[in-house]
Design an enzyme around this catalytic site. Sequence first.
Site, PDB file in Angstrom:
ATOM      1  N   ASP A 102       0.887  -1.099   0.149  1.00 41.72           N
ATOM      2  CA  ASP A 102       0.002  -0.022   0.141  1.00 41.72           C
ATOM      3  C   ASP A 102       0.813   1.164   0.056  1.00 41.72           C
ATOM      4  O   ASP A 102       1.481   1.617  -1.017  1.00 41.72           O
ATOM      5  CB  ASP A 102      -0.966  -0.213   1.213  1.00 41.72           C
ATOM      6  CG  ASP A 102      -1.909   0.970   1.320  1.00 41.72           C
ATOM      7  OD1 ASP A 102      -2.135   1.846   0.524  1.00 41.72           O
ATOM      8  OD2 ASP A 102      -2.620   1.217   2.524  1.00 41.72           O
ATOM      9  N   PHE A 152     -10.175  -0.115  -0.129  1.00 43.76           N
ATOM     10  CA  PHE A 152      -9.827  -1.039   0.934  1.00 43.76           C
ATOM     11  C   PHE A 152     -10.475  -2.221   0.714  1.00 43.76           C
ATOM     12  O   PHE A 152     -11.659  -2.389   0.781  1.00 43.76           O
ATOM     13  CB  PHE A 152     -10.417  -0.325   2.311  1.00 43.76           C
ATOM     14  CG  PHE A 152      -9.884  -1.115   3.579  1.00 43.76           C
ATOM     15  CD1 PHE A 152      -8.714  -0.813   4.077  1.00 43.76           C
ATOM     16  CD2 PHE A 152     -10.439  -2.390   3.939  1.00 43.76           C
ATOM     17  CE1 PHE A 152      -8.082  -1.622   4.940  1.00 43.76           C
ATOM     18  CE2 PHE A 152     -10.048  -3.020   5.174  1.00 43.76           C
ATOM     19  CZ  PHE A 152      -8.641  -2.726   5.771  1.00 43.76           C
ATOM     20  N   ARG A 165     -10.725 -12.553   6.999  1.00 44.74           N
ATOM     21  CA  ARG A 165      -9.679 -13.121   6.371  1.00 44.74           C
ATOM     22  C   ARG A 165      -9.852 -14.330   5.722  1.00 44.74           C
ATOM     23  O   ARG A 165      -9.312 -14.744   5.042  1.00 44.74           O
ATOM     24  CB  ARG A 165      -8.479 -13.275   7.320  1.00 44.74           C
ATOM     25  CG  ARG A 165      -7.823 -12.068   8.056  1.00 44.74           C
ATOM     26  CD  ARG A 165      -6.744 -12.575   8.994  1.00 44.74           C
ATOM     27  NE  ARG A 165      -6.405 -11.541   9.707  1.00 44.74           N
ATOM     28  CZ  ARG A 165      -5.710 -10.491   9.772  1.00 44.74           C
ATOM     29  NH1 ARG A 165      -5.157 -10.446   8.609  1.00 44.74           N
ATOM     30  NH2 ARG A 165      -5.131  -9.561  10.572  1.00 44.74           N
TER      31      ARG A 165
END
Length: 174
Positions: A102, A152, A165
Site C-alpha cells: 500500500d 480498502f 480474512r
Amino acid sequence: MKIENLETLFTKEQIRNRIKEIAQELNNIYKGEEVVAVCVLKGAVMFATELVKYLDIPLKMEFIRLSSYGSATTTSGKVNAVDISLPDLNGKNVLIIEDIVDTGLTAKFLIDFMNNNFNLKSLKFCSLLDKKVTRKVDVEPDFYGFEIDDKFVVGFGLDYDGYFRNLSYIAYKP
Ligand code: IMP
Ligand code: MG
C-alpha cells in the site's frame, strides 16, 4: 463493514489462476536454487500457503508478524515488528511473501531489515496485491498478483478489524 454489502473484486478462481502463473514464474527464476519463503503474518497467510503448493523447488517457510495499521482502514505510518525472529539467512535466497503493498512502508522496512541483518544471496518481494497509487516510499514488488486502485479490500487473508480474512475471494465495499 458487513458481508452483505461487499462486492467481489477477484473470485477464488481468478486468484488461484494468477497464483499459479506467479508460481510458474518463480519456478523458472529459482530453477536449481533453494529458497526461504518468508510469510508476513497475518495477512499473507492464505497467499503464501497457496503459492508454495505450486513451487517445485527446495523450500523452507518462515513466518514473521508485523503490523502497521493504526485504525481498521488507515495505516499508522509506522511498522511494528511484532515477531521477527528468523534463523540465520546468510547466503540464502529469500522470497518475502506479502498480502498487499500500500504505502510501501512495510515492504521498505522488511527489505531494509533483511539487508541490514543478513548477507543474502538474493532477495525478492512478492505481493498478492499492489496499490500503486497510494505509495509513499519508492518500493516496488518484484512480483505481484493484481494491481488495484485506492480501495480498502478484504478477503483471502486481508482483514477489516480482524474480520474477513477467511473469505475465499477478495472484495471491497462499494
Ligand atoms: P503498507 O505498509 O502501507 O504498504 O501496508 C501494508 C499492510 O497494510 C499490508 O500488509 C496489509 O496488512 C495492510 N493493508 C493495506 N491496504 C489494505 C487493504 O486494502 N485491506 C486490508 N489490509 C490492507
Ligand atoms: Mg492487515
